[in-house]
Scaffold this motif. Structure first.
Motif, PDB file in Angstrom:
ATOM      1  N   ILE A   5       0.861  -1.185   0.000  1.00  0.00           N
ATOM      2  CA  ILE A   5       0.000   0.000   0.000  1.00  0.00           C
ATOM      3  C   ILE A   5       0.892   1.227   0.000  1.00  0.00           C
ATOM      4  N   SER A   7      -0.460   4.637  -0.442  1.00  0.00           N
ATOM      5  CA  SER A   7      -1.137   5.909  -0.201  1.00  0.00           C
ATOM      6  C   SER A   7      -2.372   5.698   0.665  1.00  0.00           C
ATOM      7  N   GLU A  10      -5.131   4.096  -1.392  1.00  0.00           N
ATOM      8  CA  GLU A  10      -4.965   2.650  -1.545  1.00  0.00           C
ATOM      9  C   GLU A  10      -5.354   1.927  -0.270  1.00  0.00           C
ATOM     10  N   GLN A  13      -9.058   1.408   0.138  1.00  0.00           N
ATOM     11  CA  GLN A  13      -9.646   0.373  -0.723  1.00  0.00           C
ATOM     12  C   GLN A  13      -9.787  -0.972  -0.001  1.00  0.00           C
TER      13      GLN A  13
END
Length: 153
Positions: A5, A7, A10, A13
Motif C-alpha cells: 500500500i 497511499s 490505496e 480500498q
C-alpha cells in the motif's frame, strides 16, 4: 506475500476486508528471558522452567502477554507493507482480551482485518482487528483492535 500500500487512497480500498495472515513466529525461552529483562517482569511463570513444569497449570513457562502484543508490528508488516511513509505511530489498543497463555516453544501468527480508515488531514488512522493464533490451538492467544497512524509522504 504481503499487500503493498502506497497511499491513503490505496489503504482505504481495503476497508472492511480481511488482509491476511502472517507467517508463524516461534516463542523461545531466550526471547521470554530478554523481554523479562527489558520490562523488569521476572515472575517465575515466565522464567523458571522446572517450577513451571510442576506448579503451573500450563506445564511450561509462558510468554508475557505484553511480549505477544509487542510482536504486533513485526507480524503486521508480514501481512501489509506500507510504502511512502514519513512515519508510523502506534495510536491505540482497544478491547484487547487475552484468551490463552502462549507456552514456550509455541508458534504464533497474526490474522488481521482492516476495520476502518479515517483521513485526519492527510494522516491515515487505520483500525485493525487482530487475532493472535497459536498453532494447533482452536483458542487464540488474544483478540482486539489496534490503531496505527500512517503519515504518508
Amino acid at each position: 506475500m504481503s499487500i503493498i500500500i502506497s497511499s491513503l487512497a490505496e489503504l482505504q480500498q481495503y476497508e472492511d476486508q480481511e488482509l491476511g495472515i502472517s507467517g508463524y513466529h516461534v516463542i523461545s525461552q531466550e526471547q521470554i528471558n530478554q523481554f523479562a529483562a527489558a520490562t523488569l517482569d521476572f515472575q517465575w511463570i515466565h522464567l523458571d522452567a522446572e517450577r513451571a513444569q510442576t506448579e503451573s497449570p500450563f506445564g511450561a513457562t509462558i510468554a508475557h502477554g505484553y511480549l505477544t502484543v509487542s510482536l504486533l508490528p513485526y507480524l503486521w508488516n508480514q501481512i501489509v507493507t506500507i510504502e511512502n511513509l514519513k512515519m508510523q505511530v502506534n495510536y491505540e489498543i482497544e478491547s484487547l482480551r487475552f484468551n490463552q497463555a502462549v507456552t514456550v516453544g509455541s508458534s504464533v501468527r497474526l490474522r488481521a482485518k482492516l476495520l476502518s480508515v479515517k483521513d485526519l488531514r492527510g494522516i491515515a488512522k487505520a483500525r485493525i482487528e487482530v487475532t493472535l493464533e497459536i498453532e494447533g490451538s482452536r483458542k487464540p492467544a488474544y483478540t482486539g483492535v489496534i490503531t496505527f497512524l500512517y503519515h504518508f509522504i
